[in-house]
Design a protein around this motif. Structure first.
Motif, PDB file in Angstrom:
ATOM      1  N   MET A 132       0.828  -1.204   0.000  1.00  0.00           N
ATOM      2  CA  MET A 132       0.000   0.000   0.000  1.00  0.00           C
ATOM      3  C   MET A 132       0.866   1.260   0.000  1.00  0.00           C
ATOM      4  O   MET A 132       0.633   2.195  -0.776  1.00  0.00           O
ATOM      5  N   TYR A 133       1.898   1.270   0.849  1.00  0.00           N
ATOM      6  CA  TYR A 133       2.734   2.466   0.935  1.00  0.00           C
ATOM      7  C   TYR A 133       3.737   2.574  -0.210  1.00  0.00           C
ATOM      8  O   TYR A 133       4.410   3.606  -0.343  1.00  0.00           O
ATOM      9  N   MET A 134       3.826   1.531  -1.019  1.00  0.00           N
ATOM     10  CA  MET A 134       4.634   1.605  -2.240  1.00  0.00           C
ATOM     11  C   MET A 134       3.799   2.105  -3.417  1.00  0.00           C
ATOM     12  O   MET A 134       4.345   2.411  -4.478  1.00  0.00           O
ATOM     13  N   ASP A 135       2.501   2.189  -3.219  1.00  0.00           N
ATOM     14  CA  ASP A 135       1.583   2.594  -4.281  1.00  0.00           C
ATOM     15  C   ASP A 135       1.596   4.121  -4.412  1.00  0.00           C
ATOM     16  O   ASP A 135       1.305   4.837  -3.450  1.00  0.00           O
ATOM     17  N   SER A 136       1.914   4.620  -5.562  1.00  0.00           N
ATOM     18  CA  SER A 136       2.010   6.075  -5.769  1.00  0.00           C
ATOM     19  C   SER A 136       0.665   6.762  -5.559  1.00  0.00           C
ATOM     20  O   SER A 136       0.606   7.898  -5.083  1.00  0.00           O
ATOM     21  N   LYS A 137      -0.419   6.068  -5.905  1.00  0.00           N
ATOM     22  CA  LYS A 137      -1.743   6.647  -5.751  1.00  0.00           C
ATOM     23  C   LYS A 137      -2.070   6.841  -4.273  1.00  0.00           C
ATOM     24  O   LYS A 137      -2.658   7.849  -3.890  1.00  0.00           O
ATOM     25  N   VAL A 138      -1.683   5.878  -3.449  1.00  0.00           N
ATOM     26  CA  VAL A 138      -1.915   5.981  -2.008  1.00  0.00           C
ATOM     27  C   VAL A 138      -1.193   7.189  -1.432  1.00  0.00           C
ATOM     28  O   VAL A 138      -1.763   7.983  -0.680  1.00  0.00           O
ATOM     29  N   ASN A 139       0.065   7.347  -1.784  1.00  0.00           N
ATOM     30  CA  ASN A 139       0.840   8.475  -1.272  1.00  0.00           C
ATOM     31  C   ASN A 139       0.317   9.807  -1.791  1.00  0.00           C
ATOM     32  O   ASN A 139       0.374  10.822  -1.091  1.00  0.00           O
ATOM     33  N   GLU A 140      -0.232   9.785  -2.985  1.00  0.00           N
ATOM     34  CA  GLU A 140      -0.855  10.992  -3.521  1.00  0.00           C
ATOM     35  C   GLU A 140      -2.105  11.355  -2.712  1.00  0.00           C
ATOM     36  O   GLU A 140      -2.318  12.519  -2.352  1.00  0.00           O
ATOM     37  N   LEU A 141      -2.911  10.337  -2.383  1.00  0.00           N
ATOM     38  CA  LEU A 141      -4.145  10.570  -1.613  1.00  0.00           C
ATOM     39  C   LEU A 141      -3.825  11.020  -0.194  1.00  0.00           C
ATOM     40  O   LEU A 141      -4.552  11.822   0.397  1.00  0.00           O
ATOM     41  N   LEU A 142      -2.727  10.515   0.353  1.00  0.00           N
ATOM     42  CA  LEU A 142      -2.339  10.900   1.715  1.00  0.00           C
ATOM     43  C   LEU A 142      -1.882  12.361   1.796  1.00  0.00           C
ATOM     44  O   LEU A 142      -1.768  12.909   2.888  1.00  0.00           O
ATOM     45  N   SER A 143      -1.629  12.941   0.660  1.00  0.00           N
ATOM     46  CA  SER A 143      -1.238  14.367   0.649  1.00  0.00           C
ATOM     47  C   SER A 143      -2.426  15.283   0.449  1.00  0.00           C
ATOM     48  O   SER A 143      -2.298  16.508   0.485  1.00  0.00           O
ATOM     49  N   CYS A 144      -3.603  14.673   0.228  1.00  0.00           N
ATOM     50  CA  CYS A 144      -4.809  15.476  -0.008  1.00  0.00           C
ATOM     51  C   CYS A 144      -5.419  15.964   1.312  1.00  0.00           C
ATOM     52  O   CYS A 144      -5.360  15.277   2.320  1.00  0.00           O
ATOM     53  N   ASP A 145      -6.003  17.118   1.254  1.00  0.00           N
ATOM     54  CA  ASP A 145      -6.700  17.666   2.415  1.00  0.00           C
ATOM     55  C   ASP A 145      -8.216  17.586   2.211  1.00  0.00           C
ATOM     56  O   ASP A 145      -8.918  18.585   2.271  1.00  0.00           O
ATOM     57  N   ASN A 146      -8.707  16.383   1.948  1.00  0.00           N
ATOM     58  CA  ASN A 146     -10.140  16.172   1.779  1.00  0.00           C
ATOM     59  C   ASN A 146     -10.752  15.804   3.123  1.00  0.00           C
ATOM     60  O   ASN A 146     -10.459  14.738   3.653  1.00  0.00           O
TER      61      ASN A 146
END
Length: 400
Positions: free
Chosen positions: A382-396
């Motif tokens: 999960m933490y190797m997934d670029s999409k996951v890390n992108e979502l973790l940077s979102c302020d939703n």
């Protein structure tokens, strides 16, 4: 922006420093957080003076309150450490980023992403389920199962099975997989938590929920101690009470020892209930249990700040579990498992191999066990997934 919350936290620290009589009892606790033998009052004063000696202390504290169990002034260690965390957090941008993945007030966080990642879609997460129909009475229609982040994230099959059982016996009709807020509140995000708790309670009321069946002692602690009037219209029920009332007991395990949750230290509700549920088993005592229980190694989100402290505390607990195994290995009831009242504790303790497996009481009762090797693979992926890390940077925000 954070002045009000900073000043409130500072006031807590000042009061703690003034009330401490420096008896030194807290400093005798062997949790790995005391390098100089200083009492908590000394720590508080040092931090107020902006000295560096104890700068890491707040975030390496497990918030377990073991050190103040016998405090003559009835001071509570976690109250100090939480306040000190808030003071540090709002003055250190790096810390805010460091604890971002625990921000359950954000739509994308470690727990929501874990559940959706396991479902095969990092943006798919079902936080609320309603199975109510005309067959349910009004009480069941207004009752929801609130499993807690760890159970829902690491063993969704167990979560769904427990919920289905609650539906089957007509006790609950809804399931809510939101976080109680502890995951980010204890990191110091007080301002964010105040907004989140109101939104969460508004959501529950909108769904007609009046009763919460709680799978997690930490959730119960947070609701009772940090939600204030926001939760006053809700009834909080430990799921252990429902299990006892319906005679839902474990079947296969014969001999156990119990790891008690730190957040249940004073009320001992889950601790006492689990011992009732396993009363047909041989229950072997551990050196530190009930009100004297010690940290599993995962307390206080310390793993995000100083993993070595977690390893030290985990080893201490395993030394005690292994000692029980050694004492009873030649008896008529050798130990089968160490049963924990907290799923987060199981998550922490699985990281080390001991003499017996560490399981959660719901796993033993429903016979659905967590495959921790598989979970570790999933978390790493999960933490190797670029999409996951992108979502973790979102302020939703979790609630718009």
């Amino acid at each position: 922006m954070y002045d009000t919350y900073y000043e409130s936290a500072k006031s807590i620290v000042e009061n703690f420093a003034n009330e401490c009589i420096d008896c030194g009892l807290c400093a005798k606790t062997d949790c790995g957080n005391y390098g100089t033998g200083a009492s908590l009052g000394v720590v508080a004063t040092s931090m107020l003076n902006e000295e560096q000696e104890f700068i890491h202390f707040p975030f390496t504290c497990a918030l377990c309150n073991k050190c103040t169990v016998k405090c003559p002034k009835n001071l509570v260690a976690s109250n100090l450490s939480r306040a000190l965390r808030t003071m540090r957090l709002y003055n250190d941008e790096a810390l805010i980023s460091q604890f971002r993945h625990f921000r359950c007030d954000m739509r994308y966080n470690h727990f929501s992403l874990m559940q959706s990642f396991m479902a095969g879609d990092v943006q798919k997460w079902q936080a609320y389920t309603d199975k109510s129909d005309e067959t349910f009475d009004e009480l069941a229609k207004s009752t929801a199962f609130f499993p807690g982040c760890s159970i829902a994230s690491f063993n969704p099959e167990l979560t769904d099975t427990v919920f289905s059982w609650l539906v089957e016996v007509g006790v609950a009709s809804k399931c809510v997989k939101y976080c109680c807020g502890a995951a980010f509140l204890i990191s110091g995000f007080v301002k964010e938590f105040e907004k989140y708790k109101m939104k969460l309670c508004e959501f529950l009321k909108k769904q007609g929920i009046k009763r919460l069946i709680l799978g997690c002692p930490h959730c119960k602690y947070e609701f009772e101690n940090y939600f204030g009037d926001a939760i006053k219209d809700f009834e909080l029920i430990p799921i252990t009470k429902i299990l006892i009332e319906n005679n839902k007991l474990p079947h296969d395990v014969k001999s156990i020892t119990v790891h008690d949750a730190c957040y249940d230290r004073f009320q001992k509700i889950y601790a006492d209930d689990v011992r009732k549920l396993f009363s047909l088993c041989s229950i072997h005592p551990m050196q530190d249990e009930l009100e004297n229980t010690i940290c599993c190694g995962g307390g206080g989100m310390v793993s995000a700040y100083a993993p070595d402290y977690c390893t030290y505390r985990r080893q201490k607990r395993f030394n005690q579990i292994d000692a029980v195994c050694s004492n009873f290995q030649n008896s008529s009831s050798p130990l089968d498992a160490c049963v924990s009242t907290c799923f987060s504790c199981v998550n922490s303790l699985h990281r080390q191999k001991g003499s017996v497996p560490v399981t959660h009481y719901l796993e033993e009762i429903f016979g659905i066990y967590t495959d921790w090797e598989e979970i570790d693979v999933i978390v790493n992926a999960m933490y190797m997934d670029s999409k996951v890390n992108e979502l973790l940077s979102c302020d939703n925000p979790m609630f718009d």
